[in-house]
Design a protein around this motif. Structure first.
Motif, PDB file in Angstrom:
ATOM      1  N   ARG A 191       4.437   3.899  -7.355  1.00 22.75           N
ATOM      2  CA  ARG A 191       4.260   3.511  -8.763  1.00 22.75           C
ATOM      3  C   ARG A 191       5.439   2.664  -9.228  1.00 22.75           C
ATOM      4  O   ARG A 191       5.269   1.634  -9.883  1.00 22.75           O
ATOM      5  CB  ARG A 191       4.176   4.760  -9.656  1.00 22.75           C
TER       6      ARG A 191
ATOM      7  N   PHE B 152       2.967  -0.934  -6.982  1.00 23.38           N
ATOM      8  CA  PHE B 152       1.700  -0.923  -6.258  1.00 23.38           C
ATOM      9  C   PHE B 152       0.608  -0.392  -7.178  1.00 23.38           C
ATOM     10  O   PHE B 152       0.865   0.468  -8.024  1.00 23.38           O
ATOM     11  CB  PHE B 152       1.801  -0.038  -5.005  1.00 23.38           C
ATOM     12  N   ASP B 153      -0.579  -0.899  -7.020  1.00 26.87           N
ATOM     13  CA  ASP B 153      -1.678  -0.468  -7.860  1.00 26.87           C
ATOM     14  C   ASP B 153      -2.066   0.966  -7.487  1.00 26.87           C
ATOM     15  O   ASP B 153      -2.320   1.244  -6.312  1.00 26.87           O
ATOM     16  CB  ASP B 153      -2.876  -1.400  -7.668  1.00 26.87           C
ATOM     17  N   PRO B 154      -2.104   1.864  -8.468  1.00 33.80           N
ATOM     18  CA  PRO B 154      -2.450   3.263  -8.159  1.00 33.80           C
ATOM     19  C   PRO B 154      -3.759   3.381  -7.366  1.00 33.80           C
ATOM     20  O   PRO B 154      -3.895   4.254  -6.519  1.00 33.80           O
ATOM     21  CB  PRO B 154      -2.585   3.894  -9.544  1.00 33.80           C
TER      22      PRO B 154
END
Lengths: 519, 519
Positions: free
Chosen positions: B221, B225-227
């Motif tokens: 996070r 980075f995209d969850p």
């Protein structure tokens, strides 16, 4: 290495007798007393050691064993190598002749606190994992917040109206304080624009003056902000290199007009380069129009704000979202200790909370305690609150203020000495205990374009003597010497001696130049 | 507070006499000797103190002053408050009855190293800012790398073929090691796909087993980075909760087929929950097909790998990109000390380098030295290398191995005791010094769905006695007790006593349950 493949204990004489007890009472007492003696000797001798060592890269590996020993050694062997190999290669931050960077000030109480914390060695990730460690950290932060007269909204204190939303945490460095607040601000901005996950991240913009510490721009990279969206606002000499609210507003408006989303402004009180002070209140007012997070980085100068006469530098703090400052810089609390306060701790924990099963417990579930892991980068954490509390408890506010004032007075004295010698000029106004000066270019013998060379030469000659260590910066295209007053062993006489050395060296340089011209 | 608005020194008796010297030789000696005495007393008494204190949230604020004092106090006052207010609220990680989390092991040499480093208090951001601190850190990392038999590609050592590209750095926590490598991997992947700035970030994916420490998901996070792109690969009991390479491959292939870009895999050697070991070599082979970065998190179990009989757990390390482990967990080096080695340090510094003017110097410009600030989150840094070197130098490899083996032997003994009592079961294979067990459900008096309640009750009763502190986890839907052997003061008798207490408490619980049934 091959001896490690079998059980090598059998090859070590004296090791096999008894089982190994790393915290054996006799060893603890004797190793630590030996260390205390070393420290006292070190402080006694540090004034006479070259501040900047003359070792070459790779020197230590040539002096010490390149491979780890298999057998144990008496502690005195370790200490002998420390004295003979390590100390001669140190840059002595504790030296009274150290003026290069903001000093890492220290104190007997601070070291004692660190020592005890390292022996207790608790890990206070949750309240339950070490109630006293968490509560001590929170208390120390609230004490310091009172010394700084931060608004109650930043404190953990539970008032008549119940627990506030504010909170603080002790981190390792300012960079971490920037990173965690950047992430909280990033996530808040993404929510605001209804971003699907990180899809909106390339629309977010951040702002800081071009004098902001480089670590801010690094923290932006770490948090995933687009490098193209990180605005470094130019500053000007006539505004003392402080962030200009009008320029900030212009930049934010232009971005908003282009469909971008201003998310964060970093406002520095006491820049590293020249101690410039960004106008906190005015910056907060500009940022409010965009709902951008405002963070104050007062890493160095924040400590001075415990004195009423310097407190105005953070006026407006009640309108920002977070503020950090580092007692390990100027409040005699040894490394590392960076205090971060936020007005809405839920925005921070919202981005940083993790609760694996093995850390779940009733007290955390109840929500009445702070689990400090949720306000920082990692999970594990040291018991840093102890030393900060011990410094404030032992010395009291009056002595802490005296310490700041004494450093500032020495810097003021130096500033006067510089101004009294017309070969030199003070380049930016002195706000705290940093004096930025240079050999002045003048129409005749030394033009502006030769000044850089002369000042660089001066710095190199000074640093080579081992009797003083200064650093430089470039500000407004000028190459400037930074003379940071305040290492913990420093007295007025050290500042005077260093100035005399600067004058003498400059005279020598000028005579050499004149001789060259004549020849 | 109002007294702070004027110069309060005049109100403090005894403070006004002489100027304030925070490192006054007498104070340094006396405060530190007092602290050493405190530490020795603490270690002597810690066995008899309740491991988990019974204090209520907010207890410390009620005992200590809510506001910082204005005047100074004798150091003994500070120490008295420490003894009377702080110690009773500690969870004693140094207690031999502490079994809850991986212990923060410690040693006389480690504490001595920390003490000396905090007195020297240097900031080694660049080589020049403290040559000995940088070189000592690099040397200590190379020593430890040799003990771990890491491939030379991870070392700083300059061989016949010149300086390698490998390098190491000491950080505060595993989370930082994850974060900086995630950022380096992120930037490498973005370059690979020709992303314009962060535009491509939503295409990047990361992977880890569902048993991976929660701090990894937090680090993802933080790094932006995209969850939705963080894959938590399910593990299974029949595979001992280790990451299955086939499942990893499946997930990576599916993502790649969907146009996503696998960027990073975290591989744990010794998970926190149950000490599961992901298969390093097989994971590296899978990841190689996607050019994804592989990081080994060996925070706890990495220390065991200095023993040849445990080294196989990191077999394949020569094919990964980075590995981190924390000597502050199991190698008797007090907090904090996390070692990170990377195979290509340029990928790390490429993402983390900053060079403001005031840190520029000839040696850094030459490129022959490592400026450790460029391998970490922030700029400032403590002299952590000293304590790590002092531990290895003083004790030698043989004693470090003996220490690991002794802990594992105690855990093995406990495992035997658990297996010998048919009311209990060992839930997962014991790999190192953590025993995961529970009261066993059985067809008759206790069904599977009642086991959780019984085990939770057992844990709570045990922890309330103050004679032992255990934590729990949930693994494969089972509520399990974690008994982590190895606090530095622990001996076999403590493990035996704790087990007897567990047996006795279980007997009591069962008798009470039977009585209830009869009544």
């Amino acid at each position: 290495m091959s001896s490690l493949d079998t059980n090598p204990a059998t090859f070590c004489t004296g090791d096999a007798d008894s089982s190994f007890q790393p915290l054996n009472a006799d060893d603890v007492r004797s190793y630590l007393h030996t260390s205390v003696d070393f420290i006292c000797d070190y402080y006694k001798s540090v004034e006479s050691l070259p501040v900047l060592p003359s070792v070459e890269p790779g020197y230590l590996r040539r002096l010490l064993q390149p491979a780890p020993p298999t057998c144990s050694a008496p502690f005195n062997v370790t200490m002998k190598e420390l004295r003979e190999a390590v100390v001669p290669g140190m840059t002595h931050w504790a030296s009274p002749n150290f003026f290069a960077f903001f000093p890492s000030t220290n104190s007997a109480a601070g070291i004692a606190g660190e020592l005890i914390a390292s022996a207790i060695n608790s890990v206070g990730f949750t309240w339950q994992a070490s109630p006293a460690a968490t509560e001590m950290e929170v208390l120390a932060l609230d004490w310091l917040a009172q010394l700084l007269r931060l608004p109650p909204s930043f404190m953990n204190r539970t008032g008549a109206a119940g627990r506030g939303t504010g909170g603080g945490v002790i981190l390792g460095t300012t960079s971490e304080a920037m990173l965690v607040t950047l992430v909280a601000a990033r996530d808040a901005a993404l929510r605001r624009i209804g971003s699907d996950g990180m899809a909106g991240i390339t629309r977010l913009t951040v702002y800081a003056a071009d004098q902001t510490h480089s670590t801010f721009f690094k923290a932006c990279r770490l948090a995933g902000f687009d490098p193209a969206n990180v605005r470094s606002i130019p500053t000007r000499e006539e505004k003392d290199f402080a962030l200009e609210p009008e320029r900030l507003l212009e930049a934010m408006e232009a971005d908003a007009a282009a469909g971008l989303v201003p998310a964060y402004v970093c406002c520095t009180v006491g820049t590293t380069s020249s101690n410039a002070v960004d106008p906190v209140g005015a910056v907060a007012d500009v940022a409010a129009g965009f709902k951008a997070w405002v963070h104050i980085d007062a890493a160095y100068a924040g400590s001075a704000c415990i004195c009423p006469e310097f407190r105005h530098h953070i006026d407006g703090v009640e309108r920002v979202d977070s503020i950090s400052m580092s007692p390990h810089k100027w409040l005699m609390t040894c490394l590392d200790c960076t205090c971060l306060w936020v007005r809405d701790s839920l925005r921070l924990t919202g981005s940083l909370e993790t609760t694996p099963e093995y850390l779940k417990n009733d007290v955390s579930d109840s929500g009445i305690v702070t689990d400090l892991k949720d306000m920082q980068v990692g999970t594990g954490r040291r018991f840093r609150g102890l030393k900060l509390w011990m410094v404030m408890r032992t010395y009291g506010a009056a002595k802490l203020q005296e310490h700041i004032r004494s450093d500032v007075a020495m810097a003021k004295m130096l500033e006067g000495l510089v101004r009294a010698d017309d070969r030199f000029e003070v380049v930016v106004p002195r706000n705290f205990a940093l004096v930025c000066f240079r050999i002045k270019p003048h129409g005749g013998a030394m033009a502006e374009d030769e000044a850089e060379e002369a000042n660089r030469e001066l710095m190199e000659r000074l640093n080579k003597t081992g009797k003083a260590y200064l650093a430089h910066t470039v500000i407004g295209r000028k190459f400037v010497l930074r003379f940071a007053v305040g290492s913990s062993t420093q007295e007025e006489r050290h500042v005077r001696s260093a100035w005399e050395l600067i004058q003498k060296t400059t005279t020598e340089m000028m005579m050499e130049a004149t001789e060259k011209l004549i020849m």
